[in-house]
Design an enzyme around this catalytic site. Structure first.
Site, PDB file in Angstrom:
ATOM      1  N   HIS A 133      13.424 117.409 -32.055  1.00 36.19           N
ATOM      2  CA  HIS A 133      13.943 116.448 -33.035  1.00 36.19           C
ATOM      3  C   HIS A 133      13.947 117.053 -34.446  1.00 36.19           C
ATOM      4  O   HIS A 133      14.975 117.032 -35.139  1.00 36.19           O
ATOM      5  CB  HIS A 133      13.077 115.177 -32.981  1.00 36.19           C
ATOM      6  N   GLU A 134      12.811 117.606 -34.858  1.00 39.12           N
ATOM      7  CA  GLU A 134      12.737 118.162 -36.220  1.00 39.12           C
ATOM      8  C   GLU A 134      13.623 119.397 -36.351  1.00 39.12           C
ATOM      9  O   GLU A 134      14.235 119.619 -37.394  1.00 39.12           O
ATOM     10  CB  GLU A 134      11.285 118.480 -36.606  1.00 39.12           C
ATOM     11  N   HIS A 137      17.085 118.307 -37.037  1.00 41.84           N
ATOM     12  CA  HIS A 137      17.283 118.012 -38.466  1.00 41.84           C
ATOM     13  C   HIS A 137      17.494 119.304 -39.255  1.00 41.84           C
ATOM     14  O   HIS A 137      18.372 119.374 -40.116  1.00 41.84           O
ATOM     15  CB  HIS A 137      16.062 117.287 -39.046  1.00 41.84           C
ATOM     16  N   HIS A 143      19.903 111.135 -37.537  1.00 42.35           N
ATOM     17  CA  HIS A 143      19.411 110.349 -36.407  1.00 42.35           C
ATOM     18  C   HIS A 143      20.569 109.854 -35.555  1.00 42.35           C
ATOM     19  O   HIS A 143      21.650 109.604 -36.048  1.00 42.35           O
ATOM     20  CB  HIS A 143      18.551 109.181 -36.898  1.00 42.35           C
ATOM     21  N   CYS A 144      20.296 109.723 -34.264  1.00 43.68           N
ATOM     22  CA  CYS A 144      21.329 109.362 -33.291  1.00 43.68           C
ATOM     23  C   CYS A 144      21.045 107.947 -32.774  1.00 43.68           C
ATOM     24  O   CYS A 144      19.904 107.616 -32.465  1.00 43.68           O
ATOM     25  CB  CYS A 144      21.293 110.370 -32.138  1.00 43.68           C
ATOM     26  N   CYS A 149      18.673 109.952 -26.586  1.00 47.53           N
ATOM     27  CA  CYS A 149      18.881 111.271 -27.216  1.00 47.53           C
ATOM     28  C   CYS A 149      17.622 111.680 -27.977  1.00 47.53           C
ATOM     29  O   CYS A 149      16.950 110.854 -28.600  1.00 47.53           O
ATOM     30  CB  CYS A 149      20.062 111.194 -28.167  1.00 47.53           C
ATOM     31  N   CYS A 168      22.073 114.613 -26.882  1.00 49.07           N
ATOM     32  CA  CYS A 168      23.195 113.935 -26.219  1.00 49.07           C
ATOM     33  C   CYS A 168      24.489 114.719 -26.502  1.00 49.07           C
ATOM     34  O   CYS A 168      24.524 115.561 -27.405  1.00 49.07           O
ATOM     35  CB  CYS A 168      23.306 112.492 -26.695  1.00 49.07           C
ATOM     36  N   CYS A 171      25.536 114.875 -30.164  1.00 50.71           N
ATOM     37  CA  CYS A 171      24.694 115.759 -30.981  1.00 50.71           C
ATOM     38  C   CYS A 171      24.932 117.225 -30.625  1.00 50.71           C
ATOM     39  O   CYS A 171      24.930 118.090 -31.509  1.00 50.71           O
ATOM     40  CB  CYS A 171      23.222 115.391 -30.821  1.00 50.71           C
TER      41      CYS A 171
HETATM   42 ZN   LIG Z   1      14.093 112.230 -37.584  1.00 53.40          ZN
HETATM   43 ZN   LIG Z   2      22.417 112.236 -29.974  1.00 54.10          ZN
END
Ligand SMILES: [Zn+2]
Ligand SMILES: [Zn+2]
Length: 181
Positions: A133-134, A137, A143-144, A149, A168, A171
């Site tokens: 996740h990070e 970014h 954010h999704c 995701c 996903c 993304c």
């Molecule tokens: Zn985040």
């Molecule tokens: Zn996504």
């Protein structure tokens, strides 16, 4: 030039988990990133980056310090730094954060203490998701809205568990267009 990612453990001494994490990242990232692992487990809890009244790391300060330590001194351009911090972190206005990415510094951190559980496999999976996740970014993703995701925002551990350790299709295509630009 492909991106380089340095994983820097901060007080996180579990090498087995770190090696597993690097292998999983290589398998799951939809874009080419050279993942490097630092085995120098730095400890920062004696510095100004730790809030002793809250017993939490100041996430912005940790990112700034890692940026100063690595980006300006040790690492080449286009490299990303991700600190894996054994502890809890916060930013002003929030009780805690699972992680914090500061793309302007190419630096992010993930805090492991709220991800801990007796189930080792689950614990590993949570760390992997938050690191992905990070990193998303840092590579330019926001954010999704897709709850499955890995880029969906998590406010609790149960929300972390709800998402999958994958980007996903939306993304993935964003990642590909940003990183090939
Ligand atoms: Zn985040
Ligand atoms: Zn996504």
């Amino acid at each position: 030039m492909r991106a380089k990612l340095l994983i820097q453990p901060v007080g996180f001494n579990d090498r087995g988990t770190l090696y597993w994490l690097v292998g999983e990242l290589k398998r799951r990232l939809p874009v080419e990133v050279d993942v490097m692992l630092s085995l120098w487990p730095i400890n920062l809890d004696h510095l100004e980056v730790f809030d002793w009244s809250r017993m939490q790391f100041k996430a912005v300060k940790v990112n700034e310090l890692l940026h100063r330590l690595f980006k300006e001194v040790l690492m080449p351009r286009r490299s990303l730094i991700l600190g894996l911090v054994a502890g809890d972190g916060y930013v002003e206005g929030l009780n805690f954060v699972f992680g914090l990415a500061m793309p302007e510094l190419s630096t992010a951190t993930v805090y492991t203490s709220r991800l801990e559980t007796g189930d080792r496999q689950l614990y590993h999976l949570r760390i992997l998701k938050e690191v992905m996740h990070e990193l998303g970014h840092l590579l330019g993703l926001g954010h999704c809205p897709n709850r499955r995701c890995v880029m969906s925002f998590s406010n609790s551990v149960s929300e972390v568990d709800l998402k999958e350790p994958w980007f996903c299709p939306v993304c993935v295509s964003k990642l590909k267009s940003v990183t090939s630009a």
